[in-house]
Design a protein around this motif. Structure first.
Motif: not given
Length: 179
Positions: A112-113, A116, A120, A143-144, A146-148, A151
């Motif tokens: 995921h990172e 991300i 970007r 992206m948001e 994947h950030e979730e 997390w």
């Protein structure tokens, strides 16, 4: 065939399509990995991870469809074969032994990172190089998500005791989390 006239040149549309196809390829590899881990996880956290990964692969499936539709919106065609996905993906397949549940979580966080970081870069390229703010905005939303998901997976691995105000104890002194 009707010439597409949406304020982007053919070169700009194809440049964005190339970025989106890479994002599609990575999403597909991540989907396969998440599904595989969903099937194979064992141990005390089986139910929690099994359910979490089911939620994630359902979200990834929706995202894959949206990426492919965005490519079609630009008048291009998405890749659609495993060979095509694997040739464009920055993520690597998981093969070999089935990892432990903790290692599965770690690998998915890393994937995921990676996505991300790629997104970007692609957001910047869509806006600055190809002048396609619509695709930049689309990728920002992706992206948001994947950030979730990252997390949630990182939170599964973290085990620090926190106070209800988001502070953690460090030698008797409250320290803001993330410091």
């Amino acid at each position: 065939m009707h010439k597409i006239n949406i304020g982007l040149t053919e070169q700009q549309r194809h440049g964005v399509m190339n970025l989106l196809n890479q994002d599609l390829a990575d999403a597909y590899v991540l989907l396969v990995k998440t599904k595989k881990y969903h099937w194979d996880v064992v141990g005390p956290q089986f139910r929690t991870l099994h359910k979490l990964w089911e939620e994630h692969y359902q979200e990834l499936t929706i995202n894959i469809d949206k990426i492919a539709e965005r490519i079609r919106t630009l008048g291009c065609y998405p890749i659609g074969t495993m060979a095509g996905f694997l040739s464009l993906a920055t993520l690597k397949e998981h093969s070999g032994k089935i990892p432990t549940a903790t290692r599965m979580v770690t690998q998915l966080v890393e994937d995921h990172e990676q996505i991300i970081r790629n997104l970007r870069n692609h957001i910047d390229q869509c806006g600055e190089e190809f002048h396609d703010q619509g695709s930049a905005d689309f990728l920002t939303g992706l992206m948001e998500k994947h950030e979730e998901m990252a997390w949630m997976l990182r939170s599964f691995m973290e085990g620090e005791a926190l106070e209800s105000d988001g502070q953690k104890q460090a030698g008797g002194t409250k320290v803001p989390v993330g410091v």
